[in-house]
Design a protein around this motif. Structure first.
Motif, PDB file in Angstrom:
ATOM      1  N   MET A   1       0.837  -1.205   0.000  1.00  0.00           N
ATOM      2  CA  MET A   1       0.000   0.000   0.000  1.00  0.00           C
ATOM      3  C   MET A   1       0.867   1.248   0.000  1.00  0.00           C
ATOM      4  SD  MET A   1      -2.796  -1.184   2.800  1.00  0.00           S
ATOM      5  CE  MET A   1      -3.225  -2.902   2.914  1.00  0.00           C
ATOM      6  N   PHE A   2       1.913   1.233   0.790  1.00  0.00           N
ATOM      7  CA  PHE A   2       2.778   2.413   0.825  1.00  0.00           C
ATOM      8  C   PHE A   2       3.540   2.579  -0.482  1.00  0.00           C
ATOM      9  CE2 PHE A   2       2.126   2.408   5.386  1.00  0.00           C
ATOM     10  CZ  PHE A   2       1.928   3.766   5.578  1.00  0.00           C
ATOM     11  N   LEU A   3       3.849   1.426  -1.084  1.00  0.00           N
ATOM     12  CA  LEU A   3       4.457   1.513  -2.414  1.00  0.00           C
ATOM     13  C   LEU A   3       3.533   2.270  -3.355  1.00  0.00           C
ATOM     14  CD1 LEU A   3       6.619   0.678  -4.476  1.00  0.00           C
ATOM     15  CD2 LEU A   3       5.443  -1.502  -4.721  1.00  0.00           C
TER      16      LEU A   3
ATOM     17  N   VAL B   1       4.309   5.942  -5.053  1.00  0.00           N
ATOM     18  CA  VAL B   1       4.441   6.230  -6.487  1.00  0.00           C
ATOM     19  C   VAL B   1       3.329   7.149  -6.966  1.00  0.00           C
ATOM     20  CG1 VAL B   1       5.651   4.082  -6.939  1.00  0.00           C
ATOM     21  CG2 VAL B   1       3.156   4.167  -7.184  1.00  0.00           C
ATOM     22  N   GLY B   2       2.512   7.652  -6.065  1.00  0.00           N
ATOM     23  CA  GLY B   2       1.508   8.630  -6.460  1.00  0.00           C
ATOM     24  C   GLY B   2       0.178   8.036  -6.805  1.00  0.00           C
ATOM     25  N   ALA B   3       0.056   6.711  -6.674  1.00  0.00           N
ATOM     26  CA  ALA B   3      -1.216   6.079  -7.020  1.00  0.00           C
ATOM     27  C   ALA B   3      -2.026   5.924  -5.750  1.00  0.00           C
ATOM     28  CB  ALA B   3      -0.964   4.717  -7.674  1.00  0.00           C
ATOM     29  N   TYR B   4      -2.550   7.080  -5.286  1.00  0.00           N
ATOM     30  CA  TYR B   4      -3.195   7.077  -3.974  1.00  0.00           C
ATOM     31  C   TYR B   4      -4.439   6.220  -3.959  1.00  0.00           C
ATOM     32  CZ  TYR B   4       0.028  10.929  -3.596  1.00  0.00           C
ATOM     33  OH  TYR B   4       1.151  11.664  -3.616  1.00  0.00           O
ATOM     34  N   TRP B   5      -5.227   6.307  -4.980  1.00  0.00           N
ATOM     35  CA  TRP B   5      -6.474   5.517  -4.976  1.00  0.00           C
ATOM     36  C   TRP B   5      -6.172   4.041  -5.017  1.00  0.00           C
ATOM     37  CZ3 TRP B   5      -8.586   2.016  -8.334  1.00  0.00           C
ATOM     38  CH2 TRP B   5      -7.967   1.895  -9.587  1.00  0.00           C
ATOM     39  N   VAL B   6      -5.036   3.683  -5.614  1.00  0.00           N
ATOM     40  CA  VAL B   6      -4.690   2.262  -5.670  1.00  0.00           C
ATOM     41  C   VAL B   6      -4.299   1.767  -4.276  1.00  0.00           C
ATOM     42  CG1 VAL B   6      -3.207   0.557  -6.734  1.00  0.00           C
ATOM     43  CG2 VAL B   6      -3.888   2.584  -8.017  1.00  0.00           C
ATOM     44  N   GLY B   7      -3.582   2.644  -3.546  1.00  0.00           N
ATOM     45  CA  GLY B   7      -3.249   2.264  -2.183  1.00  0.00           C
ATOM     46  C   GLY B   7      -4.496   2.005  -1.371  1.00  0.00           C
TER      47      GLY B   7
ATOM     48  N   TRP C   1       1.442  -2.309 -11.688  1.00  0.00           N
ATOM     49  CA  TRP C   1       1.403  -1.528 -12.941  1.00  0.00           C
ATOM     50  C   TRP C   1       1.722  -0.060 -12.670  1.00  0.00           C
ATOM     51  CZ3 TRP C   1       2.167  -0.836 -17.643  1.00  0.00           C
ATOM     52  CH2 TRP C   1       1.595   0.259 -18.338  1.00  0.00           C
ATOM     53  N   GLN C   2       1.169   0.480 -11.597  1.00  0.00           N
ATOM     54  CA  GLN C   2       1.444   1.885 -11.274  1.00  0.00           C
ATOM     55  C   GLN C   2       2.914   2.080 -10.937  1.00  0.00           C
ATOM     56  OE1 GLN C   2      -0.387   4.518 -11.429  1.00  0.00           O
ATOM     57  NE2 GLN C   2      -2.445   3.708 -11.733  1.00  0.00           N
ATOM     58  N   SER C   3       3.492   1.130 -10.216  1.00  0.00           N
ATOM     59  CA  SER C   3       4.886   1.304  -9.847  1.00  0.00           C
ATOM     60  C   SER C   3       5.786   1.183 -11.068  1.00  0.00           C
ATOM     61  CB  SER C   3       5.288   0.273  -8.781  1.00  0.00           C
ATOM     62  OG  SER C   3       5.173  -1.026  -9.312  1.00  0.00           O
ATOM     63  N   TRP C   4       5.310   0.498 -12.066  1.00  0.00           N
ATOM     64  CA  TRP C   4       6.066   0.396 -13.317  1.00  0.00           C
ATOM     65  C   TRP C   4       5.907   1.662 -14.116  1.00  0.00           C
ATOM     66  CZ3 TRP C   4       9.126  -3.233 -15.921  1.00  0.00           C
ATOM     67  CH2 TRP C   4       9.313  -3.015 -17.275  1.00  0.00           C
ATOM     68  N   SER C   5       4.657   2.142 -14.206  1.00  0.00           N
ATOM     69  CA  SER C   5       4.366   3.178 -15.177  1.00  0.00           C
ATOM     70  C   SER C   5       4.329   4.581 -14.590  1.00  0.00           C
ATOM     71  CB  SER C   5       3.005   2.903 -15.833  1.00  0.00           C
ATOM     72  OG  SER C   5       1.998   2.995 -14.835  1.00  0.00           O
TER      73      SER C   5
ATOM     74  N   GLY D   1       9.247   3.135 -10.819  1.00  0.00           N
ATOM     75  CA  GLY D   1      10.463   2.730 -11.505  1.00  0.00           C
ATOM     76  C   GLY D   1      10.504   1.228 -11.666  1.00  0.00           C
ATOM     77  N   LYS D   2      11.427   0.801 -12.468  1.00  0.00           N
ATOM     78  CA  LYS D   2      11.526  -0.633 -12.754  1.00  0.00           C
ATOM     79  C   LYS D   2      11.948  -1.420 -11.511  1.00  0.00           C
ATOM     80  CE  LYS D   2      10.836   0.389 -17.081  1.00  0.00           C
ATOM     81  NZ  LYS D   2      10.298   1.721 -16.729  1.00  0.00           N
ATOM     82  N   LEU D   3      12.789  -0.809 -10.700  1.00  0.00           N
ATOM     83  CA  LEU D   3      13.264  -1.503  -9.517  1.00  0.00           C
ATOM     84  C   LEU D   3      12.114  -1.752  -8.544  1.00  0.00           C
ATOM     85  CD1 LEU D   3      15.681  -2.646  -7.986  1.00  0.00           C
ATOM     86  CD2 LEU D   3      15.972  -0.393  -6.938  1.00  0.00           C
ATOM     87  N   LEU D   4      11.302  -0.704  -8.361  1.00  0.00           N
ATOM     88  CA  LEU D   4      10.161  -0.859  -7.469  1.00  0.00           C
ATOM     89  C   LEU D   4       9.253  -1.962  -7.968  1.00  0.00           C
ATOM     90  CD1 LEU D   4       9.255   2.869  -6.701  1.00  0.00           C
ATOM     91  CD2 LEU D   4      10.359   1.211  -5.193  1.00  0.00           C
ATOM     92  N   TRP D   5       9.079  -1.999  -9.279  1.00  0.00           N
ATOM     93  CA  TRP D   5       8.219  -3.051  -9.848  1.00  0.00           C
ATOM     94  C   TRP D   5       8.831  -4.409  -9.571  1.00  0.00           C
ATOM     95  CZ3 TRP D   5       9.259  -6.797 -13.464  1.00  0.00           C
ATOM     96  CH2 TRP D   5       8.150  -7.563 -13.837  1.00  0.00           C
ATOM     97  N   ALA D   6      10.134  -4.511  -9.757  1.00  0.00           N
ATOM     98  CA  ALA D   6      10.794  -5.802  -9.571  1.00  0.00           C
ATOM     99  C   ALA D   6      10.624  -6.275  -8.119  1.00  0.00           C
ATOM    100  CB  ALA D   6      12.281  -5.673  -9.912  1.00  0.00           C
ATOM    101  N   VAL D   7      10.793  -5.337  -7.190  1.00  0.00           N
ATOM    102  CA  VAL D   7      10.613  -5.724  -5.781  1.00  0.00           C
ATOM    103  C   VAL D   7       9.187  -6.186  -5.535  1.00  0.00           C
ATOM    104  CG1 VAL D   7      10.585  -4.836  -3.428  1.00  0.00           C
ATOM    105  CG2 VAL D   7      12.447  -4.222  -4.961  1.00  0.00           C
ATOM    106  N   GLY D   8       8.236  -5.397  -6.047  1.00  0.00           N
ATOM    107  CA  GLY D   8       6.832  -5.777  -5.890  1.00  0.00           C
ATOM    108  C   GLY D   8       6.555  -7.117  -6.527  1.00  0.00           C
ATOM    109  N   PHE D   9       7.149  -7.351  -7.652  1.00  0.00           N
ATOM    110  CA  PHE D   9       6.942  -8.613  -8.362  1.00  0.00           C
ATOM    111  C   PHE D   9       7.458  -9.790  -7.535  1.00  0.00           C
ATOM    112  CE2 PHE D   9       8.745 -11.800 -11.276  1.00  0.00           C
ATOM    113  CZ  PHE D   9       7.583 -12.208 -11.909  1.00  0.00           C
ATOM    114  N   CYS D  10       8.682  -9.652  -7.055  1.00  0.00           N
ATOM    115  CA  CYS D  10       9.244 -10.710  -6.222  1.00  0.00           C
ATOM    116  C   CYS D  10       8.351 -10.948  -5.000  1.00  0.00           C
ATOM    117  CB  CYS D  10      10.645 -10.341  -5.740  1.00  0.00           C
ATOM    118  SG  CYS D  10      11.854 -10.339  -7.051  1.00  0.00           S
ATOM    119  N   THR D  11       7.907  -9.868  -4.431  1.00  0.00           N
ATOM    120  CA  THR D  11       7.048  -9.995  -3.239  1.00  0.00           C
ATOM    121  C   THR D  11       5.780 -10.750  -3.588  1.00  0.00           C
ATOM    122  OG1 THR D  11       7.900  -7.895  -2.503  1.00  0.00           O
ATOM    123  CG2 THR D  11       5.967  -8.717  -1.370  1.00  0.00           C
ATOM    124  N   ALA D  12       5.238 -10.473  -4.761  1.00  0.00           N
ATOM    125  CA  ALA D  12       4.013 -11.164  -5.167  1.00  0.00           C
ATOM    126  C   ALA D  12       4.262 -12.658  -5.235  1.00  0.00           C
ATOM    127  CB  ALA D  12       3.543 -10.637  -6.520  1.00  0.00           C
ATOM    128  N   ALA D  13       5.406 -13.048  -5.824  1.00  0.00           N
ATOM    129  CA  ALA D  13       5.716 -14.469  -5.909  1.00  0.00           C
ATOM    130  C   ALA D  13       5.886 -15.067  -4.521  1.00  0.00           C
ATOM    131  CB  ALA D  13       6.999 -14.649  -6.731  1.00  0.00           C
TER     132      ALA D  13
END
Lengths: 548, 103, 168
Positions: free
Chosen positions: A197-199, A203-209, A281-285, A290-302
């Protein structure tokens, strides 16, 4: 909680914030006969104090800067031309936002103040479900999202928020991989999801949080209540190594938890998928992402998929590892426990449908949540775009589909890896994780580090330092004062002895000396007095004789 | 050879009696004797008064003498009462052993 | 002449009794000497035509006060006191003082006759009825002192009783 959510200003929000906090501390210590429960309550209290100090300071700064604590007035002030986005610099607004975020980390258990939440599992399981999964711990996310106008003006702090969120997510997930206590796994899962959620907020995607907050509330509450049901069935046993094979014995619990686990793992169609995928998607786009944030989120998802299904397989599948007595006692929970599970299961399935990705099609229902929340986050969105310096994020539809597929794949991979290890492999064949296992099992030694740094190092060291200070300076001052008093009093004694007493004694002595001759006259014998009397007669007659 | 008795004779006798009484008061240690000496002094005064009364030819001196006798009686009664009380408490009638007035 | 002889006889009795009273060791002897002295004084009263005083002297002094003294002497154990030293330590100073006073008296008396007015009534006939004269004076001019004297006696009675009580 209602006070917190319905408050129209930060001060009232803080009142609610402390109110839920108080409930939390007290309920963590509910089993006060257990020392660990009391310690956990104290730990939660102390850690939250650190965060709340940050929050209060943040409020002070905010009032100083904007002249108000009312959300509408603060947003108005921040939207006005007075404040430029602090891109690339760390100004007063960034500091304010950071202090508010520190408050949020305390409440929402983010690094470095996350240590209290796993210990909070000492409380009763329904309390864990309500306070430590669904409502209270998400107050930090809510508060940060509510302050979106401020965070949107401060990209530096937003970066910190995103980084802390991502780090917390993967950090907590990695710990959750190896925990054996069913509630602890869920606790670290909660911390991890809060990191998500904080991620999103970062990244500015408040409604997504807020969206993830909302979906997470359903399935995490379900998981906690399910875990409570399991523990109830296991006669209070919480260690997953002594469970197994409960699938057929407590079918309702199993079915509902199955749904929740799928939801949190991110299987398409269920609530968790939509919110988590939107975060990724928001952390990617996002311009702030950024890509790193996405990668961390992705790993966390797995990892999330892995540890959740590790929990499921250890608990419900395979052979029962409980002792005879407990096995005999295993039973489905009463309706008062299963009905809420079913309701929450329905929520876990459906809750995400109001926040579908735009690639699924755009209409009033599919993006209902985003539109509904839009007025609140409008300012933040505009400001974020302005801060990023370019227009709205380019909506790369192909990329979104790809990423969606990848994350679903990762989730499935996690599930099947867990199935492989915990269902197919024998216990002895399982990979131990090598050197990492004890590190993860001991939660990266954060508690020990804090113990060493703060409890022992800082407190004891500080205590020693204070003791020195007390001995040398304070005692010195006291002793100096005492010495001075003694000095003054000895002078006073000298004065009293020689001057005052001397005068008194001199008076007495002179009286005594003067009265010495008179003493001879007073013999006490009447005849002596009569003699003197006669002498007087003689004197009077003599006077008349010679003088007159 | 024998002169007629004048007032001066009585005065001399009275003075002698008074001096003897004074000697008794001042020098004796026995309280009873001191009280007796007091009576002597009173008698000397009475004698004097009566002599002067006769000298002036009226009875006023005798009246005074009567009052003095009254006082002497009262004095003797109270003084002897005190003496008894004193003896009962101090087991002595020697006045120089009674020095309570010193304190 | 008879009067002169009687005067000297009574004077000797009075002085001798007084001296014995002050000098004798035993209190009983002192009391008896005092009775002699008082009797001498009574005789001197009689010589001056003060018959009432004579009677009072005999009845009150010798009959009343001296009996009181004798009773006290019997009540109080004076044997121990009789064995003690009889004179006070300051007897020398007292003697000197008394002698000085006596010398002064003598001096006055030597000068005295010149100061005395001539005795106008010396040879006058004695006033008729001494007792009557005294009674008239006492109950007319000196009535108030007389009554006060009665009060004094009452107080003396109460005081004597209180003093002689075993427990005050």
């Amino acid at each position: 909680m209602l006070t917190l959510v319905l408050a129209n200003n930060y001060a009232l929000l803080f009142v609610g914030w402390e109110g839920v906090g108080l409930c939390s501390y007290l309920l963590i210590g509910f089993y006060f006969q257990k020392k660990s429960a009391g310690d956990a309550g104290k730990k939660a209290f102390i850690v939250n104090r650190i965060g709340d100090a940050g929050f209060i300071l943040g409020m002070f700064f905010l009032f100083q800067v904007t002249g108000s604590l009312r959300f509408t007035e603060v947003n108005e002030a921040l939207r006005s031309a007075r404040f430029a986005p602090e891109a690339g610099v760390f100004g007063i607004l960034s500091l304010t936002a950071l202090l508010l975020f520190i408050g949020a980390t305390g409440k929402s258990a983010q690094i470095p103040l996350h240590v209290w939440l796993p210990d909070a599992m000492e409380g009763p399981t329904p309390v864990s479900a309500l306070i430590h999964a669904a409502t209270m711990v998400t107050a930090g996310v809510y508060m940060c999202a509510r302050s979106n106008a401020l965070f949107a003006l401060t990209p530096e702090t937003s970066h910190i928020v995103a980084a802390v969120g991502a780090a917390t997510a993967i950090f907590a997930a990695s710990i959750g991989l190896v925990q054996n206590d069913i509630k602890r796994v869920l606790a670290y899962s909660t911390v991890s999801q809060l990191g998500y959620m904080f991620l999103a907020v970062g990244v500015g995607a408040y409604w997504v949080g807020v969206f993830h907050l909302y979906t997470h509330a359903f399935f995490k509450a379900l998981l906690f209540l399910g875990a409570g049901s399991v523990i109830h069935a296991m006669s209070g046993e919480q260690d997953m190594r002594r469970m197994g094979g409960l699938k057929d014995k407590i079918p309702i619990t199993f079915a509902t938890m199955f749904i929740a686990s799928l939801a949190i793992a991110g299987i398409p169609g269920l609530a968790g998928f939509f919110s988590k995928d939107e975060i990724l998607w928001q952390s990617w786009s996002s311009p702030l992402g950024g890509k790193l944030l996405w990668a961390v989120g992705f790993c966390t998802a797995a990892m999330t998929a892995f540890y959740m299904w590790r929990l499921m397989f250890m608990t419900f599948y395979g052979e029962g590892r409980m002792d005879e007595h407990t096995r005999h006692h295993v039973h489905e929970s009463p309706k008062s426990m299963t009905v809420p599970l079913m309701v929450l299961a329905a929520g876990s399935v459906c809750a995400g449908w109001i926040g579908m990705p735009k690639v699924f099609g755009e209409n009033g229902f599919m993006q209902a949540l985003e539109h509904w929340l839009a007025p609140v986050f409008e300012t933040g969105k505009e400001a974020a775009h302005a801060a990023a310096g370019h227009g709205a994020a380019q909506h790369d539809t192909t990329m979104e589909w790809v990423l969606m597929g990848v994350s679903v794949g990762a989730a499935l991979a996690g599930i099947f890896l867990a199935r492989h290890i915990y269902l197919r492999m024998k216990e002895s064949e399982r990979p131990t994780g090598g050197a990492m296992h004890p590190v993860l099992y001991n939660k990266w030694y954060v508690d020990e580090l804090y113990d060493f740094l703060f409890v022992n190092g800082f407190s004891l060291g500080g205590g020693t330092l204070m003791a020195r200070f007390d001995q040398k300076v304070v005692d010195g001052g006291v002793n100096g004062t005492a010495w001075l008093t003694r000095l003054v009093s000895s002078i006073s004694i000298w004065y009293d002895t020689w001057i005052v007493d001397g005068l008194v004694n001199l008076t007495a002595f002179s009286v005594r000396a003067l009265s010495y001759p008179v003493r001879f006259l007073q013999t006490g014998f009447i005849q002596s007095y009569a003699l003197v009397f006669l002498a007087g007669v003689f004197a009077i007659f003599g006077y008349y004789w010679w003088v007159r | 050879m024998l002169h007629p008795i004048t007032t001066e004779h009585y005065l001399v006798l009275s003075a002698a009696l008074l001096l003897i009484g004074t000697v008794g008061i001042l020098m004796r240690r026995n309280a009873v004797v001191i009280l007796m000496s007091l009576e002597l002094i009173l008698n000397a005064v009475n004698l004097n008064l009566v002599a002067f009364g006769k000298h002036h030819g009226n009875a006023d001196g005798q009246i005074f003498a009567i009052f003095i006798i009254t006082v002497a009686v009262a004095e003797a009664a109270v003084g002897l009462g005190i003496l008894i009380a004193l003896f009962r408490n101090k087991e002595t009638v020697l006045v120089d052993e009674i020095d309570l007035l010193k304190w | 002449m008879v009067e002169t002889a009687f005067f000297y006889a009574f004077a000797v009795l009075t002085i001798a009794g007084a001296i014995l009273t002050v000098t004798l060791r035993s209190a009983i002897h002192c009391a008896i000497s005092l009775i002699g002295s008082l009797a001498g004084v009574a005789g001197l009263y009689l010589l001056q035509q003060a018959e009432f005083l004579f009677a009072v002297q005999i009845v009150l002094y010798i009959g009343g006060i001296m009996v009181l003294f004798l009773f006290v002497i019997m009540l109080v154990n004076l044997d121990a006191a009789a064995k003690e030293r009889q004179y006070h330590r300051h007897w020398l100073a007292a003697t000197a003082c008394v002698a000085g006073t006596g010398a002064l008296f003598t001096a006055f008396l030597l000068r005295g006759p010149a100061l005395l007015k001539p005795n106008a009534l010396e040879s006058a006939a004695p006033v008729a009825g001494n007792v009557e004269t005294i009674a008239v004076a006492l109950f007319r001019e000196f009535l108030v002192p007389f009554e006060v004297a009665s009060l004094l006696l009452l107080v003396a009675i109460v005081g004597g009783v209180m003093m002689a009580k075993k427990r005050i």
